[in-house]
Motif scaffolding. Structure first.
Motif, PDB file in Angstrom:
ATOM      1  N   TYR A 156      -8.891   0.964   2.269  1.00 36.90           N
ATOM      2  CA  TYR A 156      -7.891   1.734   1.896  1.00 36.90           C
ATOM      3  C   TYR A 156      -7.590   1.770   0.275  1.00 36.90           C
ATOM      4  O   TYR A 156      -7.603   2.843  -0.213  1.00 36.90           O
ATOM      5  CB  TYR A 156      -6.435   1.237   2.522  1.00 36.90           C
ATOM      6  N   LEU A 157      -7.490   0.517  -0.156  1.00 40.33           N
ATOM      7  CA  LEU A 157      -7.456   0.385  -1.779  1.00 40.33           C
ATOM      8  C   LEU A 157      -8.419   1.042  -2.477  1.00 40.33           C
ATOM      9  O   LEU A 157      -8.283   1.670  -3.587  1.00 40.33           O
ATOM     10  CB  LEU A 157      -7.123  -1.047  -1.795  1.00 40.33           C
ATOM     11  N   ALA A 194      -7.529  -3.250   4.531  1.00 39.81           N
ATOM     12  CA  ALA A 194      -6.513  -3.030   3.354  1.00 39.81           C
ATOM     13  C   ALA A 194      -7.580  -2.698   2.156  1.00 39.81           C
ATOM     14  O   ALA A 194      -7.298  -1.883   1.287  1.00 39.81           O
ATOM     15  CB  ALA A 194      -5.885  -4.070   3.060  1.00 39.81           C
ATOM     16  N   LEU A 222       0.684  -1.141   0.082  1.00 39.04           N
ATOM     17  CA  LEU A 222      -0.059   0.018   0.053  1.00 39.04           C
ATOM     18  C   LEU A 222       0.781   1.357  -0.033  1.00 39.04           C
ATOM     19  O   LEU A 222       0.664   2.271  -0.739  1.00 39.04           O
ATOM     20  CB  LEU A 222      -1.153  -0.215   1.185  1.00 39.04           C
TER      21      LEU A 222
END
Length: 393
Positions: free
Chosen positions: A100-101, A97, A31
């Motif tokens: 976030y992505l 995650a 990330l």
């Protein structure tokens, strides 16, 4: 060693924390460079354009520059990494995650397609704030504005920690997150329009990768039901019209961007009818919905409430169908209070927050034939519910 000194056995859902840390480290290793490369590319691309516009309300010129708020502004970077470690399973890490992505990909796509620039010039600063502003200026340019990725990530991280803190720490967390949110204005890093658009993106990421339950897109299969297809197309058309209104209307007033909210809500409902099913509403068996669902789908639920009122206002709220069992419209809290149990079949509507008593939800999409298994479960729940008093279906 005495048995009392032995560590307690792991619960079936628990995982060794080392595996969680490893998964978090792997995600962070991906990330971090992904963020800086894509964010930097969008900044560079905007800098090559001859003209990059801005959306600024007149009152924003009265927002003061507060140098020390760069500290809470920067602190989100720390919480970004710590949040990945604050999980008890690899699935929890993966879903965070994923949020976030999602925020990163959607925000960068918007930065490339619709670049905007910040127009305020910050005064010179010194000390710790000056150092932090200098570091920020090393990679962040006055572009990449709406939706604010900072705000989108703040929504995601705020939600992650609020579910794990309590008491004074929770209050402190809310206060610190408020400072982070306000800092995008008081550091003159963003304009106001970036905040609601960033928040909408953050809640979308929360909805797409919920902390608990099924993913909205899990098991998606295009429906073969003709009526479901027509309803999906109607809602998709409504979403497209609202989106068009936002894109065209912004040239006349920035307030037109508010239409992005109902556009997204209608798109989610279209997705449900196209094959995703009732799970997109993220409604639990007790009738409550996730925070992301409550926020994102509020425009749709408002319309649904108005529709219920319009069709049922001249009808009795309930009618008896057998001894102690009643059929009726979706109840408000006062109406629900008159029954021992409410068996709720409306996937799209949320249980009133102050509704007392027992509540069992078996969500079904409106205007479609109910799935046989869900209908069987709802029917089977009626007789046990009668032991607790009258039942409203």
């Amino acid at each position: 060693m005495p048995s009392s000194a032995e560590p307690p056995p792991l619960s079936p859902s628990a995982e060794p924390y080392g595996r969680v840390v490893l998964r978090a480290a792997l995600w962070l290793a991906f990330l971090a460079p992904f963020f800086y490369s894509t964010y930097g590319f969008a900044n560079w691309l905007a800098s090559t354009r001859d003209h990059v516009g801005s959306i600024v309300f007149s009152w924003e010129h009265h927002v003061p520059f507060v140098a020390w708020t760069i500290v809470p502004y920067w602190s989100i970077n720390l919480f970004y990494g710590l949040s990945l470690l604050l999980n008890d399973s690899r699935q929890g890490v993966d879903r965070l995650a994923g949020r976030y992505l999602t925020a990163q990909i959607v925000a960068v796509a918007c930065f490339i397609l619709f670049p905007l620039t910040a127009t305020f010039v910050r005064p010179e600063t010194s000390g710790l704030p000056g150092f932090l502003f200098a570091v920020l200026g090393g990679f962040d340019k006055p572009f990449n504005q709406a939706p604010s990725l900072h705000i989108a990530l703040l929504v995601i991280i705020w939600d992650h920690w609020r579910q794990r803190l309590a008491g004074p720490l929770l209050g402190l967390w809310h206060g610190w997150c408020f400072l982070i949110g306000a800092s995008v204005l008081t550091t003159w890093q963003h304009h106001f329009i970036d905040i609601p658009t960033g928040a909408l993106l953050g809640f979308f990421a929360l909805w797409l990768f919920p902390a608990q339950g099924q993913l909205p897109f899990a098991g998606f299969r295009l429906t073969a039901d003709g009526k479901a297809w027509r309803l999906a197309l109607y809602y998709a058309l409504g979403a497209a019209l609202a989106l068009t209104g936002a894109v065209v209307g912004v040239f006349f007033s920035a307030l037109a961007l508010l239409l992005l909210w109902p556009s997204l809500a209608l798109a989610i409902v279209a997705f449900a009818y196209a094959g995703a099913g009732a799970k997109v509403f993220q409604k639990a068996v007790d009738g409550r919905v996730s925070l992301a669902s409550r926020i994102l789908l509020w425009p749709y639920r408002l319309g649904a409430r108005v529709n219920v009122w319009a069709w049922t206002r001249k009808l009795p709220p309930v009618v008896p169908v057998s001894d102690g069992v009643f059929l009726g419209r979706f109840p408000n809290a006062a109406e629900a209070d008159g029954f021992g149990t409410v068996i709720d079949l409306a996937a799209e509507l949320e249980r009133p927050g102050d509704a007392p008593g027992r509540w069992q939800s078996f969500g079904m999409l409106d205007l479609l034939s109910p799935p046989a298994d869900t209908l069987d479960q709802a029917v089977a729940a009626i007789e046990p519910a009668r032991r607790h008093g009258t039942v409203l279906v």
